[in-house]
Design a protein around this motif. Structure first.
Motif, PDB file in Angstrom:
ATOM      1  N   ARG A  44      -5.686  30.399 -26.283  1.00 13.33           N
ATOM      2  CA  ARG A  44      -5.007  31.558 -25.680  1.00 13.33           C
ATOM      3  C   ARG A  44      -3.556  31.613 -26.117  1.00 13.33           C
ATOM      4  N   GLN A  45      -2.928  30.452 -26.137  1.00 17.66           N
ATOM      5  CA  GLN A  45      -1.520  30.402 -26.546  1.00 17.66           C
ATOM      6  C   GLN A  45      -1.371  30.813 -28.009  1.00 17.66           C
ATOM      7  N   LYS A  46      -2.255  30.289 -28.849  1.00 19.45           N
ATOM      8  CA  LYS A  46      -2.193  30.649 -30.267  1.00 19.45           C
ATOM      9  C   LYS A  46      -2.421  32.143 -30.467  1.00 19.45           C
ATOM     10  N   LEU A  47      -3.372  32.694 -29.736  1.00 16.19           N
ATOM     11  CA  LEU A  47      -3.641  34.131 -29.860  1.00 16.19           C
ATOM     12  C   LEU A  47      -2.438  34.942 -29.405  1.00 16.19           C
ATOM     13  N   GLY A  48      -1.811  34.524 -28.300  1.00 16.77           N
ATOM     14  CA  GLY A  48      -0.633  35.240 -27.824  1.00 16.77           C
ATOM     15  C   GLY A  48       0.488  35.237 -28.847  1.00 16.77           C
ATOM     16  N   GLU A  49       0.700  34.094 -29.478  1.00 17.57           N
ATOM     17  CA  GLU A  49       1.743  34.009 -30.506  1.00 17.57           C
ATOM     18  C   GLU A  49       1.415  34.901 -31.695  1.00 17.57           C
ATOM     19  N   ARG A  50       0.161  34.958 -32.026  1.00 18.88           N
ATOM     20  CA  ARG A  50      -0.256  35.783 -33.169  1.00 18.88           C
ATOM     21  C   ARG A  50      -0.126  37.269 -32.859  1.00 18.88           C
ATOM     22  N   LEU A  51      -0.515  37.666 -31.671  1.00 19.43           N
ATOM     23  CA  LEU A  51      -0.403  39.080 -31.295  1.00 19.43           C
ATOM     24  C   LEU A  51       1.046  39.524 -31.211  1.00 19.43           C
ATOM     25  N   ALA A  52       1.930  38.585 -30.880  1.00 12.85           N
ATOM     26  CA  ALA A  52       3.355  38.930 -30.793  1.00 12.85           C
ATOM     27  C   ALA A  52       3.921  39.364 -32.139  1.00 12.85           C
ATOM     28  N   GLU A  53       3.265  38.961 -33.224  1.00 15.43           N
ATOM     29  CA  GLU A  53       3.759  39.303 -34.557  1.00 15.43           C
ATOM     30  C   GLU A  53       3.130  40.574 -35.120  1.00 15.43           C
ATOM     31  N   VAL A  54       2.224  41.177 -34.373  1.00 16.76           N
ATOM     32  CA  VAL A  54       1.564  42.395 -34.862  1.00 16.76           C
ATOM     33  C   VAL A  54       2.557  43.555 -34.887  1.00 16.76           C
ATOM     34  N   ALA A  55       2.500  44.341 -35.941  1.00 12.52           N
ATOM     35  CA  ALA A  55       3.405  45.492 -36.088  1.00 12.52           C
ATOM     36  C   ALA A  55       2.881  46.665 -35.271  1.00 12.52           C
TER      37      ALA A  55
END
Length: 355
Positions: A44-55
């Motif tokens: 969940r944490q990894k996914l949250g970090e990844r979504l934070a970088e979505v344009a």
């Protein structure tokens, strides 16, 4: 306002009922065939970090194409096929009705079945041809073939496994229906993660067959990703009616992340299948209850009084689906979603106490 509604909204729409979603607040939610397992905290944490970088300021672009390629690999898509995405399978069903809306077109499906097949036909102004299953929820071969011959449907839907009955149908009968169909045949494999069989290894034999799946049962019901594969030329034509940006960048990224961690979801599906077997064995010991074999993450049961049992289970904190009014063949039937081990234990206790 009443005058505007009466004069400007289609009469058939005014007479329709909207798709009903039950209020599940404060209840164990076992009514919608959702995967009950969340991602592990680290993912969940990894996914949250990844979504934070979505344009978020850009329209969906290349990542959607990467998702299509990832799903093609996941599904083992045959050579010469292509794949299109929908905002859930619901959108794909609507797009199919739109693409096939030629004069006199009809959509045919066995009942009881998924309600969106009929709803998509009605909303597009197409005729819907229902064909009843047998009392044991098998395809009525003679009735299906007769209806196809008489109505020449543009689309035949075959859910594999079926909802709400959860069963797989005889492959030989399916082949006869496919050979008789003058238009498209859509094999809807929404519950494929829990099924003992798939049609994917046979779909290439028939140029007019489309295979439809969803990531909802995979474990991403909230992400709304459906996909449909078929011969390139056929998918290309249907894809023309798809809105250009129907899959959001957030949904695409969530789905790509999930496919990269496919073993996690495969393990969850295995747990659900194991729990399904445990529930079915427990149901066999309950007096007055009949259940049917399941190849999905739901189990259809018949009880002496569906309304009373449903209300009793809800009063005990467990929400299931009362399908007894959907079709005469479903008289006094409830549909139970397979949840976690703890949820299933609570569900069985509530069911036993509510009979």
């Amino acid at each position: 306002m009443d005058r505007i509604i009466a004069s400007r909204i289609r009469q058939d729409v005014q007479s329709m009922h909207a798709y009903a979603i039950q209020d599940s607040r404060g209840l164990i939610k076992l009514d919608a065939m959702e995967n009950p397992h969340r991602l592990p905290p680290a993912l969940r944490q990894k996914l949250g970090e990844r979504l934070a970088e979505v344009a978020l300021n850009r329209y969906p672009g290349d990542r959607v194409h990467e998702l299509r390629a990832a799903l093609a690999r996941h599904a083992a898509m045959p050579e010469g096929f292509d794949l299109m995405l929908g905002n859930g399978s619901d959108e794909l069903i609507s797009l199919l009705a739109m693409a096939c809306d030629v004069p006199g077109a009809a959509i045919l499906a066995p009942l009881p079945g998924f309600v969106m097949y009929a709803m998509s036909a009605q909303l597009q102004g197409l005729k819907f041809i229902p064909v009843d299953l047998t009392p044991d929820f098998e395809l009525d071969e003679a009735a299906m073939l007769a209806a196809i011959e008489r109505h020449q449907p543009a689309i035949v839907y075959l859910a594999y496994p079926n909802n709400p009955t959860a069963n797989l149908w005889d492959d030989a009968v399916i082949e006869k229906i496919i050979e008789a169909a003058p238009g498209l045949v859509v094999i809807d494999e929404a519950y494929q993660p829990f099924s003992s069989r798939s049609y994917i290894d046979r779909v290439a034999r028939h140029p007019h067959v489309l295979l439809m799946r969803t990531l909802s049962k995979f474990g991403l019901a909230g992400v709304r990703i459906g996909y449909m594969l078929g011969r390139k030329a056929l998918v290309r034509e249907i894809d023309k009616v798809r809105p250009p940006y129907n899959i959001s960048v957030l949904n695409s990224e969530c789905a790509l992340f999930a496919l990269e961690h496919e073993p996690v979801f495969a393990a969850q599906a295995a747990q659900i299948r194991e729990e399904r077997g445990r529930i079915q064995r427990a149901l066999g010991a309950l007096p007055g209850v009949r259940s049917w074999p399941s190849d999905a993450n739901m189990i259809l049961v018949r009880v002496p009084d569906a309304a009373r049992t449903f209300d009793g289970m809800k009063a005990r904190g467990v929400l299931v689906k009362n399908v007894s009014k959907m079709h005469p063949l479903l008289a006094n039937c409830l549909r139970l979603t397979v949840g976690t081990a703890e949820e299933n234990a609570r569900m069985l206790e509530a069911l036993h106490a509510s009979l």
